[in-house]
Scaffold this active site. Structure first.
Site, PDB file in Angstrom:
ATOM      1  N   GLY A 107       2.080   2.553  -2.739  1.00  0.00           N
ATOM      2  CA  GLY A 107       1.917   3.346  -4.000  1.00  0.00           C
ATOM      3  C   GLY A 107       2.937   2.960  -5.078  1.00  0.00           C
ATOM      4  N   SER A 159       0.811  -1.144  -0.082  1.00  0.00           N
ATOM      5  CA  SER A 159       0.054  -0.088  -0.242  1.00  0.00           C
ATOM      6  C   SER A 159       0.895   1.225  -0.003  1.00  0.00           C
ATOM      7  CB  SER A 159      -0.946  -0.058   1.176  1.00  0.00           C
ATOM      8  OG  SER A 159      -1.923  -1.046   1.201  1.00  0.00           O
ATOM      9  N   ASP A 168       2.357  -8.683  -7.341  1.00  0.00           N
ATOM     10  CA  ASP A 168       1.052  -8.940  -7.229  1.00  0.00           C
ATOM     11  C   ASP A 168       0.375 -10.098  -8.375  1.00  0.00           C
ATOM     12  OD1 ASP A 168       0.845  -7.668  -4.704  1.00  0.00           O
ATOM     13  OD2 ASP A 168      -0.162  -5.953  -5.708  1.00  0.00           O
TER      14      ASP A 168
END
Length: 178
Positions: free
Chosen positions: A15, A13, A37
């Site tokens: 960015g 998280s 991911d």
């Protein structure tokens, strides 16, 4: 020499993907955005093969198994092949073991010109972002905020808790042009 792969490293998280997408839109040529991911999403979720890949315990830690390391090695060989074929790659990663992960990644991408980008974010800002995401275990952002940067050498660093993704992407773009 022209950069073949831009490696963006940041905790959960922080960015990295958003900065990479902004950068992708600023580049003159088509660069592929590939991230850890994507690799995790491609892994088996059930069955015997899933247990030895990667797990996300409820404490926010990440446990990497031996199968994940083998699969990741193949993944990185594919990324290297793409870059060697003349297509730029924006690699969105989380170097869980800091400098040791960087060394392993550099070896896998040996012979390619890499730009190392540290994507930093205050732990509390990353935690607030994490809270709004259904695909994250609470605690990952705080656990990774500094740990992924330990021992990592960067060509450029940005901070998404202090600058917009577009401003961060412009900093990376300037480093690419230098």
């Amino acid at each position: 020499m022209t950069t073949d792969v831009v490696v963006l490293n940041g905790g959960s998280s922080s960015g990295t993907t958003t900065v990479a997408r902004a950068l992708q839109g600023m580049l003159d040529d088509a660069w592929l955005l590939l991230g850890v991911d994507d690799l995790v999403d491609a892994l088996p979720r059930h069955g015997p093969g899933a247990a030895a890949t990667i797990t996300f315990p409820p404490d926010g830690s990440v446990l990497v198994g031996p199968v994940f390391l083998r699969v990741q090695e193949a993944w990185l060989a594919g990324i290297a092949a793409i870059a060697r074929a003349g297509v730029g790659v924006l690699l969105d990663d989380v170097l869980l073991a800091g400098g040791a992960s960087q060394d392993r990644l550099a070896a896998a991408l040996s012979g390619l010109d890499l730009l190392w980008v540290g994507v930093r974010c205050d732990a509390d800002v990353a935690a607030a972002r994490e809270a709004g995401r259904a695909d994250r275990v609470t605690g990952m952002a705080v656990a990774q905020a500094e740990a992924v940067h330990r021992g990592v050498r960067y060509d450029v660093e940005v901070d998404t808790s202090r600058a917009s993704p577009e401003d961060c992407a412009r900093v990376v773009l300037a480093a690419l042009a230098a």
